[in-house]
Design a protein around this motif. Structure first.
Motif, PDB file in Angstrom:
ATOM      1  N   ASP A  11       0.910  -1.237   0.047  1.00  0.00           N
ATOM      2  CA  ASP A  11      -0.113  -0.046   0.136  1.00  0.00           C
ATOM      3  C   ASP A  11       0.812   1.341   0.159  1.00  0.00           C
ATOM      4  N   CYS A  12       0.440   2.234  -0.839  1.00  0.00           N
ATOM      5  CA  CYS A  12       1.433   3.408  -0.798  1.00  0.00           C
ATOM      6  C   CYS A  12       0.451   4.676  -1.250  1.00  0.00           C
ATOM      7  N   LYS A  60       1.270   5.476   5.663  1.00  0.00           N
ATOM      8  CA  LYS A  60       1.778   4.567   6.517  1.00  0.00           C
ATOM      9  C   LYS A  60       2.181   5.136   8.130  1.00  0.00           C
ATOM     10  N   THR A  61       1.652   4.388   9.123  1.00  0.00           N
ATOM     11  CA  THR A  61       1.777   4.990  10.470  1.00  0.00           C
ATOM     12  C   THR A  61       2.586   4.172  11.572  1.00  0.00           C
ATOM     13  N   ASN A  64       6.549  -1.837   9.619  1.00  0.00           N
ATOM     14  CA  ASN A  64       5.955  -3.088   8.742  1.00  0.00           C
ATOM     15  C   ASN A  64       5.913  -4.324   9.784  1.00  0.00           C
ATOM     16  N   GLU A 109       8.618   5.951   0.876  1.00  0.00           N
ATOM     17  CA  GLU A 109       7.284   5.871   1.447  1.00  0.00           C
ATOM     18  C   GLU A 109       7.445   5.580   3.081  1.00  0.00           C
ATOM     19  N   ASN A 111       8.529   2.171   3.911  1.00  0.00           N
ATOM     20  CA  ASN A 111       8.525   0.990   4.339  1.00  0.00           C
ATOM     21  C   ASN A 111       9.841   0.530   4.493  1.00  0.00           C
TER      22      ASN A 111
END
Length: 139
Positions: A11-12, A60-61, A64, A109, A111
């Motif tokens: 997801d991005c 993204k919070t 991963n 982003e 990750n």
């Protein structure tokens, strides 16, 4: 019967831009039909599943729960430098003075992914250390 892994989805915020980063990082092309602005973009790997980038509205919070580990064809240090030049950032340096360990980077982003020792790096270490899994991150 078992399932076959079709792709690894990421997801991005910008599918095309992030797929371009990963395409350059892995030296692999994007799907020929993909273009800027597409909400879904694939990186074509030589074998196995695709890397599929899926645009989502939320950022993204957290860390991963799944990450990629790269084993470079050059030295780990050369690969880390190349990936930093492509736009990655260093998150955690787990490299040891004796050459063991790995570097944790993040893509543009955020990750996280790991850069392990290359096969040549591992072969240059004493046989017991080269055979160990000290460069296989578990988290």
């Amino acid at each position: 019967m078992v399932s076959e892994l079709q792709n690894v989805a990421v997801d991005c915020a910008d599918a095309y831009a992030l797929a371009r980063f990963w395409g350059e990082a892995l030296g692999r092309p994007l799907h020929p039909d993909d273009k800027p602005g597409d909400p879904e973009v694939d990186v074509m790997l030589p074998e196995g599943p695709l890397l599929h980038f899926n645009q989502v509205p939320e950022p993204k919070t957290v860390k991963n729960r799944l990450h990629l580990c790269l084993r470079p064809k050059t030295t780990r240090e050369e690969e880390v430098a190349r990936l930093l030049d492509l736009g990655a950032t260093l998150v955690d340096d787990r490299r040891e003075p004796d050459g063991a360990g790995w570097a944790v980077l993040a893509d543009p982003e955020g990750n996280e992914f790991c850069v392990l020792r290359s096969t040549a790096d591992r072969a240059a270490m004493p046989s017991q250390e080269a055979a160990s899994s000290s460069d296989a991150p578990s988290s």
